[in-house]
Design an enzyme around this catalytic site. Structure first.
Site, short mmCIF file in Angstrom:
data_model
loop_
_atom_site.label_atom_id
_atom_site.label_comp_id
_atom_site.label_asym_id
_atom_site.label_seq_id
_atom_site.Cartn_x
_atom_site.Cartn_y
_atom_site.Cartn_z
N HIS B 253 0.82 -1.23 0.00
CA HIS B 253 0.00 0.00 0.00
C HIS B 253 0.85 1.27 0.00
O HIS B 253 0.53 2.23 0.70
CB HIS B 253 -0.93 0.01 1.23
CG HIS B 253 -2.10 -0.92 1.09
ND1 HIS B 253 -3.04 -0.78 0.09
CD2 HIS B 253 -2.49 -1.99 1.81
CE1 HIS B 253 -3.96 -1.73 0.20
NE2 HIS B 253 -3.64 -2.50 1.24
N ASP B 316 -0.73 -4.65 6.15
CA ASP B 316 -1.76 -5.48 5.52
C ASP B 316 -1.54 -5.63 4.02
O ASP B 316 -0.92 -4.79 3.37
CB ASP B 316 -3.15 -4.88 5.75
CG ASP B 316 -3.26 -3.48 5.19
OD1 ASP B 316 -2.29 -2.69 5.36
OD2 ASP B 316 -4.27 -3.16 4.55
N GLU B 317 -2.07 -6.71 3.49
CA GLU B 317 -2.28 -6.89 2.06
C GLU B 317 -1.04 -6.69 1.19
O GLU B 317 -1.13 -6.14 0.10
CB GLU B 317 -3.41 -5.96 1.57
CG GLU B 317 -4.74 -6.27 2.22
CD GLU B 317 -5.88 -5.44 1.64
OE1 GLU B 317 -6.98 -6.00 1.49
OE2 GLU B 317 -5.69 -4.25 1.35
N ASN B 318 0.09 -7.14 1.66
CA ASN B 318 1.26 -7.20 0.80
C ASN B 318 1.09 -8.44 -0.08
O ASN B 318 0.96 -9.56 0.42
CB ASN B 318 2.52 -7.30 1.66
CG ASN B 318 3.75 -7.59 0.84
OD1 ASN B 318 3.76 -7.40 -0.39
ND2 ASN B 318 4.80 -8.05 1.52
#
Lengths: 675, 675
Positions: B253, B316-318
């Protein structure tokens, strides 16, 4: 049942027709406009191109314009953030600019807007002109059966006056950044180009000084613009082609300065921030060198912060009493042979002027500064009347008019609209007229909160903006009101809270969601006008509740205005449809009182409006009787007229600092019925 | 005619009665409350006194509370700005505080509120407790025939959880200062105490860095909080007893970071700000020492700016894809024997931790950071489900719950309300339960503009706030909704635009003031829920219009909710009054379509909702037929049920990214009629 359907049907077809062409709805009215009958369709692939020598302003404003358009048509335009690469000359909207403008008085703001079926083209000497053209285009967005379009026009436009200002006072009630930003958006949309910030007062020093930090630290309750805020306001305004002129109001109106730096005062006192409104005695001691050294440092700081060439030093409403009370000042005046405090004030202006000019600025002030002996290189803001402006122009002083544009005084739009900085019957020669460069609406905030300030500014100021931009001959009040209703919605879309916050205030007042009875009443009342609201000048202070019925009520109530107009029409024409409309309103108002009384029990804050509601019911009953006599061509009993006018007379009493706006109309009906 | 009067009369008496006691309306519900039947009158001479050892917070909040109260009762209280001199123990409201609080997790927020006919007394260990008590008092303001009063109560109150947060994302759509400030006011009013600012994203780096200025200069379109803004937010929050926790979301992100400093990237690319929403591959290269040097400098700067002990690093969300794509990173992983990108991420967290802790902070992150080997001294924010929170607690990690509180997903209030950080059937031991310290509502702003963000936050978040504050056993959904309606108005009074802006959006959509047909439709639709709104994830981007019918529509539409409830009731009880209400609604909806079609012609932006309106008319017709059969106890023709359910099935299709909220209720009627 059939009649009901016919009525409904006629309401439906009286809605704006399916070709809702906006060519005649522009505000301000352009100097020249021809329609060509074509329609330039707005489709999903709509794009903007910019050519010539544009500055950054155009790209930012074109981007903002694109988003505003898409927010209204909802088509998901592909073009994102415009840059110099967006120079496609066959874009749907082409903007051609010769040069970036200098943001100053007399700069070229003219533009041409040409549209045919294929393209809209805005051409302008400067980016300011292009920005003004983009605002015109926003107002041209039209609808027909096929969808959205820009109507074919040839517009050639330029402002009548170069100074089209809005003064906002952030000191009597604090106005945070978001109020300023949405004000700037609204100003830009009606082509106003000067934001005048009234930054200091008896009640507050509203801006950070790094040189004299006690000014904002001690001279405020913690609300002030930081210098970073100011730079942000200036950048925000600059993008929209709006100048920012700061006002530091001296030598009077300066209690907050004296609380922070008592050594500047004419009289030794325990200075506390003023919590009431009005004119007070605290005044700078203008006989001390220290005062000038202080002002030199402060104004050097502030002139560097504000890029505009004008610097407003206030100069209004010095009572002179504190000067008279100080023997040293008295001695100074005697020594210099000064008879009145006005002479000392003139000397003050003369000593102040070099501090302003050495920093590359021109001095500006309220019309008190226009006194014999003041230098010519100043700008006079006429607030006490048009007379001083005329005199100034005759003597070669530049000036703007704010008298007549005091929007805080709750006067109707048409009153402001018809005031002209240079009226048709002016005594000034064309050469002298050139010294009058425009005007300013002034938003003083005594009786205004963050919740209500927009409804005091908008939409009325849009009509003032038209006065400053459009030709002198544009003066049709009915047509102004017709267009104002539409501009009002555009202003709301830009963030103004003038419509939405009325609901907020009413829901709070009603202590419930059910505001119907309150709405009916608020539709026909207005806050007391001019300076009547603040009883004896002492009813309100800075922490009073501005959440009452007078705050929910707004200036120039449309329902009341249209009712008055209908009554006038009916009395002369006896048109049955108008008569029906009048009767329906009167019945609504008559029957509203019971519901209002139910509401008051739930919400005692409305107690103060019971008299208004009761009077409204009574005069409506009177009005219904008058309508009966008029319709039946019958003659009322001998005593009826006098008794009725007694009722209407009583109904002129204020309630909750408001008065009913339909009393004279009902008197008109009574008189007509008694003929 | 008589029936109409009876109906009207019954509506009037069903309004809140003249003794409108608010004791049972509090949200959050206090831990313990007794009523004593007295009434403490609020008169013009109302004053507040403060004793004990209070900090500045109490004086500021007591002043704010006094003004808020006066804004509702309109009595022009004399007391202005409270100071330490306001220590009158016989004031109408007496506040006793033992010590100023430290604004941190586990601080004492308890208070007692005792009121009799003479006085209201709030006593608290800390000023935080006193502030919470003042908010309770605002909600207790009651009305009877004599005016305003505080009902006699004995309240003893304290929060169930110490972390009661609201996360607001200012990166997917920019949220300026005024949004943050009114959010803080609303949070305080329902006793939330942590503002979590999601400050950086693929789309924007939303905060000024003086150490790496390209982050905000190149990594944003010009919208970011300056450090001065941040200090202002912190001070504003501190006064209200609210902590501010910043989030810098890494290692994924982070496109905006990489546009500004490409040397941080795992993959060489032309980085531009991401304009779409979702999960993207750009990731910090966490194998380079340079990255840690950079983060050390940046986080040292930022930890000094934010005083809170927690510092959120996202996590988050790598996707791991950019790490896989870089041979050097691959080699690094091979060398260290790492099999998956998760192992590298764990190492990253381990190397990051000392940077945070040496600056005196505790590290916090989304639940991805909870991996084998991470140190215990971190805070885990569970967003993917309650499971990770339970596991973390079992292993001795502190955590909060945000799964179930994603208010951007437009789910109904009761859904969020019934999610509990520690549900009654928890598998955790009492000791383990202590590791769960609260929760956060999360306001992601993909599909939210400045105009709509409040209606996505409020009033639903007030119910979540109750979940975090009140006892586990407070779970009555009907009672929650009853109280929510009232809190909603209080929140509006504090500045939330969740009610007022609906009108703004609808007036723009309707291209006029006349929004009636649109209102009727919008009352029974909601935006598509969870992630359905953004078709294939690619329909919207950061500059899409969020001004359409799905934006005017709000979550948990009351009209639809109550209709569904009425239908359920009617099907079991056949209550005639309820049946009448159902029939009236169905008739309104059936007849609305013609008016809506008239409106669409004036405003093509509404075209996308024609199907919704048509379906509403059709299912309403179906519903009316069902009601006919039910009322007459008659049996529909054989084919009727199937044909009707075909109609309702079709009516479940979306239109304008919304769906009708009354379809299942009408199916229920059809089924009941076909029995």
């Amino acid at each position: 049942m059939k009649t009901i359907f016919i009525v409904l049907f006629s309401i439906l077809i009286s809605l704006p027709s399916f070709a809702q062409d906006r060519t005649n709805d522009l505000m301000p009215v352009p100097q020249s406009l021809k329609t060509t009958g074509t329609r330039c369709r707005i489709l999903k692939d709509f794009t903007i191109g910019v050519t010539g020598n544009p500055g950054n302003r155009v790209f930012k404003e074109a981007t903002r314009s694109l988003r505003r358009l898409d927010n209204r048509v909802g088509l998901f335009f592909k073009q994102g953030f415009l840059t110099i690469k967006d120079n496609n000359t066959s874009a749907n909207l082409l903007i051609e600019v010769k040069r970036p403008a200098e943001l100053k008085l007399y700069e070229n703001e003219s533009y041409r807007l040409f549209s045919n079926a294929q393209q809209v083209k805005i051409t302008a000497e400067t980016d300011l002109g292009a920005i003004r053209g983009l605002e015109t285009l926003q107002q041209l967005l039209s609808v027909d059966n096929e969808g959205y379009y820009f109507p074919g026009v040839e517009i050639s436009d330029a402002p009548r006056f170069s100074w089209r200002g809005m003064m906002i006072d952030i000191t009597l009630h604090w106005m945070p950044m978001d109020v300023i930003e949405r004000t700037l958006d609204c100003m830009a949309s009606v082509k106003m180009n000067v934001l005048h910030l009234h930054l200091t007062e008896d009640q507050m020093f509203g801006i950070e000084s790094k040189v004299f930090p006690r000014l904002h630290e001690v001279g405020s309750d913690g609300n002030y613009y930081t210098q970073e805020d100011i730079r942000r306001i200036i950048a925000f305004a600059d993008q929209r082609g709006i100048r920012v002129v700061p006002e530091f109001d001296i030598p009077g109106h300066c209690t907050s300065w004296l609380k922070a730096y008592p050594e500047l005062a004419s009289v030794k006192r325990d200075y506390e921030l003023q919590r009431y409104f009005g004119v007070f005695d605290p005044t700078l001691d203008v006989t001390k060198d220290y005062t000038y050294e202080f002002l030199d440092k402060l104004f050097t700081e502030m002139t560097h912060l504000f890029p505009d060439e004008y610097f407003h030093i206030g100069g209004d409403e010095n009572t002179g009493k504190d000067w008279a009370a100080n023997p040293d000042i008295k001695a100074y005046m005697d020594k210099k042979g000064m008879k009145t405090y006005c002479e000392l004030e003139t000397e003050f202006m003369q000593r102040l002027l070099p501090i302003i000019t050495k920093n590359g600025k021109k001095m500006m002030g309220w019309d008190e500064i226009f006194r014999p002996g003041v230098p010519h290189d100043i700008m006079i803001e006429s607030w006490r009347g048009e007379k001083s402006l005329v005199q100034a122009a005759q003597q070669g002083y530049t000036g703007i008019l704010s008298a007549g544009y005091y929007i805080d005084l709750i006067q109707p739009t048409d009153y402001h609209y018809l005031v002209d900085p240079i009226p048709a019957n002016t005594v000034l020669t064309p050469e002298q007229q050139k010294f009058i460069v425009g005007g300013e609406a002034t938003m003083w905030t005594e009786h205004t909160s963050i919740e209500t300030v927009d409804s005091r500014m908008w939409p009325r100021s849009a009509a003032i903006a038209e006065r400053f931009w459009s030709a002198q001959s544009v003066r049709n009040v009915d047509d102004m009101y017709r267009r104002l209703d539409q501009i009002s919605l555009l202003l709301e879309g830009l963030g103004s809270t003038h419509i939405r916050n009325k609901g907020v205030l009413m829901r709070r007042l009603a202590n419930s969601y059910d505001t119907k009875a309150l709405e009916v009443l608020v539709d026909v009342i207005e806050p007391l006008k001019v300076y009547a609201r603040n009883e004896k000048g002492k009813m309100y202070n800075v922490f009073s509740p501005y959440t009452k019925i007078a705050d929910a009520a707004t200036p120039d109530q449309k329902v009341a205005r249209e009712f008055r107009k209908n009554v006038s029409n009916y009395c002369s024409t006896k048109n049955a449809a108008i008569g029906k409309d009048i009767t329906e309103h009167l019945q609504l108002w008559k029957n509203n009182h019971a519901g209002f009384m139910q509401l008051v029990k739930k919400s005692p804050i409305l107690n103060e409006a019971v008299g208004l509601s009761e009077n409204l019911a009574k005069i409506s009953e009177t009005g219904l009787k008058a309508m009966g006599y008029l319709k039946n061509h019958s003659t009322p009993p001998a005593a009826w007229k006098a008794a009725s006018l007694n009722i209407t007379k009583k109904a002129k009493e204020q309630g909750g600092r408001c008065d009913l706006q339909v009393v004279t109309a009902i008197e008109e009906l009574v008189n007509a019925a008694s003929k």
